[in-house]
Write a protein that holds these residues in place. Structure first.
Motif, PDB file in Angstrom:
ATOM      1  N   VAL A   3     -53.666  69.189  -8.798  1.00  0.00           N
ATOM      2  CA  VAL A   3     -52.541  68.368  -9.444  1.00  0.00           C
ATOM      3  C   VAL A   3     -51.203  68.161  -9.080  1.00  0.00           C
ATOM      4  O   VAL A   3     -51.111  67.499  -8.441  1.00  0.00           O
ATOM      5  CB  VAL A   3     -52.586  69.364 -11.239  1.00  0.00           C
ATOM      6  N   ASN A   4     -50.507  69.486  -8.295  1.00  0.00           N
ATOM      7  CA  ASN A   4     -49.925  69.366  -7.678  1.00  0.00           C
ATOM      8  C   ASN A   4     -50.033  68.838  -6.324  1.00  0.00           C
ATOM      9  O   ASN A   4     -48.818  68.058  -6.063  1.00  0.00           O
ATOM     10  CB  ASN A   4     -49.440  70.508  -7.460  1.00  0.00           C
ATOM     11  N   SER A   5     -50.343  68.880  -5.935  1.00  0.00           N
ATOM     12  CA  SER A   5     -50.799  68.144  -4.385  1.00  0.00           C
ATOM     13  C   SER A   5     -51.054  66.441  -4.580  1.00  0.00           C
ATOM     14  O   SER A   5     -50.840  65.991  -4.071  1.00  0.00           O
ATOM     15  CB  SER A   5     -52.004  68.799  -3.511  1.00  0.00           C
ATOM     16  N   THR A   6     -52.149  66.382  -5.702  1.00  0.00           N
ATOM     17  CA  THR A   6     -52.077  64.557  -6.299  1.00  0.00           C
ATOM     18  C   THR A   6     -51.046  63.984  -6.841  1.00  0.00           C
ATOM     19  O   THR A   6     -51.114  62.933  -6.161  1.00  0.00           O
ATOM     20  CB  THR A   6     -52.857  64.830  -7.653  1.00  0.00           C
ATOM     21  N   ILE A   7     -50.208  64.762  -7.314  1.00  0.00           N
ATOM     22  CA  ILE A   7     -48.845  64.058  -7.326  1.00  0.00           C
ATOM     23  C   ILE A   7     -47.875  63.972  -6.882  1.00  0.00           C
ATOM     24  O   ILE A   7     -47.235  62.871  -6.256  1.00  0.00           O
ATOM     25  CB  ILE A   7     -48.367  64.867  -8.802  1.00  0.00           C
ATOM     26  N   ALA A   8     -47.708  64.561  -5.526  1.00  0.00           N
ATOM     27  CA  ALA A   8     -47.132  65.149  -4.009  1.00  0.00           C
ATOM     28  C   ALA A   8     -47.612  63.808  -3.306  1.00  0.00           C
ATOM     29  O   ALA A   8     -46.906  62.919  -2.507  1.00  0.00           O
ATOM     30  CB  ALA A   8     -46.835  65.718  -3.489  1.00  0.00           C
ATOM     31  N   HIS A   9     -48.774  63.251  -3.443  1.00  0.00           N
ATOM     32  CA  HIS A   9     -49.704  62.555  -2.659  1.00  0.00           C
ATOM     33  C   HIS A   9     -48.801  60.781  -2.780  1.00  0.00           C
ATOM     34  O   HIS A   9     -48.590  60.292  -2.354  1.00  0.00           O
ATOM     35  CB  HIS A   9     -50.657  62.603  -3.029  1.00  0.00           C
ATOM     36  N   GLN A  10     -48.936  61.438  -4.376  1.00  0.00           N
ATOM     37  CA  GLN A  10     -49.102  59.469  -5.163  1.00  0.00           C
ATOM     38  C   GLN A  10     -47.670  59.620  -4.922  1.00  0.00           C
ATOM     39  O   GLN A  10     -46.878  58.219  -4.342  1.00  0.00           O
ATOM     40  CB  GLN A  10     -49.629  59.483  -6.789  1.00  0.00           C
ATOM     41  N   ARG A  11     -47.230  60.498  -5.001  1.00  0.00           N
ATOM     42  CA  ARG A  11     -45.663  60.070  -4.678  1.00  0.00           C
ATOM     43  C   ARG A  11     -44.493  59.366  -3.527  1.00  0.00           C
ATOM     44  O   ARG A  11     -43.573  58.314  -2.909  1.00  0.00           O
ATOM     45  CB  ARG A  11     -44.059  61.375  -5.029  1.00  0.00           C
ATOM     46  N   LEU A  12     -45.433  60.192  -2.425  1.00  0.00           N
ATOM     47  CA  LEU A  12     -45.515  59.985  -1.245  1.00  0.00           C
ATOM     48  C   LEU A  12     -46.369  58.294  -1.085  1.00  0.00           C
ATOM     49  O   LEU A  12     -45.641  57.795   0.252  1.00  0.00           O
ATOM     50  CB  LEU A  12     -46.333  60.585   0.358  1.00  0.00           C
ATOM     51  N   HIS A  86     -38.703  67.142   2.650  1.00  0.00           N
ATOM     52  CA  HIS A  86     -38.811  65.319   1.745  1.00  0.00           C
ATOM     53  C   HIS A  86     -39.072  65.872  -0.249  1.00  0.00           C
ATOM     54  O   HIS A  86     -38.865  65.188  -0.827  1.00  0.00           O
ATOM     55  CB  HIS A  86     -39.880  64.516   2.266  1.00  0.00           C
ATOM     56  N   LEU A  87     -40.610  66.567  -0.250  1.00  0.00           N
ATOM     57  CA  LEU A  87     -41.119  66.335  -1.792  1.00  0.00           C
ATOM     58  C   LEU A  87     -39.786  67.389  -2.300  1.00  0.00           C
ATOM     59  O   LEU A  87     -39.552  66.792  -3.459  1.00  0.00           O
ATOM     60  CB  LEU A  87     -42.492  67.618  -1.217  1.00  0.00           C
ATOM     61  N   LEU A  88     -39.281  68.454  -2.145  1.00  0.00           N
ATOM     62  CA  LEU A  88     -38.440  68.884  -2.434  1.00  0.00           C
ATOM     63  C   LEU A  88     -36.548  68.418  -3.455  1.00  0.00           C
ATOM     64  O   LEU A  88     -36.400  68.014  -3.642  1.00  0.00           O
ATOM     65  CB  LEU A  88     -37.817  69.997  -1.279  1.00  0.00           C
ATOM     66  N   THR A  89     -36.087  67.307  -1.448  1.00  0.00           N
ATOM     67  CA  THR A  89     -35.236  66.704  -2.132  1.00  0.00           C
ATOM     68  C   THR A  89     -35.773  65.047  -2.945  1.00  0.00           C
ATOM     69  O   THR A  89     -35.046  65.202  -3.759  1.00  0.00           O
ATOM     70  CB  THR A  89     -35.108  66.023  -1.136  1.00  0.00           C
ATOM     71  N   GLN A  90     -37.328  65.403  -3.369  1.00  0.00           N
ATOM     72  CA  GLN A  90     -37.216  63.929  -4.471  1.00  0.00           C
ATOM     73  C   GLN A  90     -37.959  64.735  -5.631  1.00  0.00           C
ATOM     74  O   GLN A  90     -37.522  63.728  -6.377  1.00  0.00           O
ATOM     75  CB  GLN A  90     -39.080  63.386  -3.588  1.00  0.00           C
ATOM     76  N   LYS A  91     -38.199  66.151  -5.326  1.00  0.00           N
ATOM     77  CA  LYS A  91     -38.202  66.529  -6.974  1.00  0.00           C
ATOM     78  C   LYS A  91     -37.205  66.922  -7.524  1.00  0.00           C
ATOM     79  O   LYS A  91     -36.358  66.545  -8.633  1.00  0.00           O
ATOM     80  CB  LYS A  91     -38.514  68.327  -6.892  1.00  0.00           C
ATOM     81  N   ASP A  92     -35.549  66.638  -6.474  1.00  0.00           N
ATOM     82  CA  ASP A  92     -34.035  66.849  -7.480  1.00  0.00           C
ATOM     83  C   ASP A  92     -33.862  65.664  -7.677  1.00  0.00           C
ATOM     84  O   ASP A  92     -33.269  65.682  -8.745  1.00  0.00           O
ATOM     85  CB  ASP A  92     -33.497  67.580  -6.370  1.00  0.00           C
ATOM     86  N   GLN A  93     -33.722  64.558  -7.810  1.00  0.00           N
ATOM     87  CA  GLN A  93     -33.767  63.113  -7.870  1.00  0.00           C
ATOM     88  C   GLN A  93     -34.501  62.545  -9.347  1.00  0.00           C
ATOM     89  O   GLN A  93     -35.641  63.072 -10.080  1.00  0.00           O
ATOM     90  CB  GLN A  93     -34.256  62.098  -6.171  1.00  0.00           C
TER      91      GLN A  93
END
Length: 93
Positions: A3-12, A86-93
């Motif tokens: 689920v987490n990798s799917t969400i990360a992929h969707q964000r990208l 990149h994903l960590l900086t996106q998570k903080d936003q």
């Protein structure tokens, strides 16, 4: 995919950054000579099967495992680090 990798992929994809990472990977693989190595592998497969029709699917099946193994660790590590950052900086936003 989890689920987490799917969400990360969707964000990208949604941010348009997936294409940027694909381009970075493409450049790095060209720079290290990987593309030329894979081209030679493909030629070898075609040569081994002279006289037979070599389909794209057959070529893909035969070359993919070797091509993946040829990706330098440095390229894998660089891309993974950039994706994590990149994903960590996106998570903080």
């Amino acid at each position: 995919m989890t689920v987490n990798s799917t969400i990360a992929h969707q964000r990208l994809i949604l941010s348009g950054d997936r294409e940027r990472f694909k381009e970075l990977l493409r450049r790095r693989l060209i720079e290290c000579g990987w593309r030329d190595q894979v081209r030679m592998l493909c030629r070898e497969v075609v040569k081994e099967n002279e006289g037979n029709n070599v389909t794209f699917d057959m070529l893909l099946t035969r070359v993919t495992p070797q091509a993946r193994a040829l990706v330098p660790d440095a390229v894998k590590k660089e891309l993974l680090l950039k994706l994590k950052t990149h994903l960590l900086t996106q998570k903080d936003q």
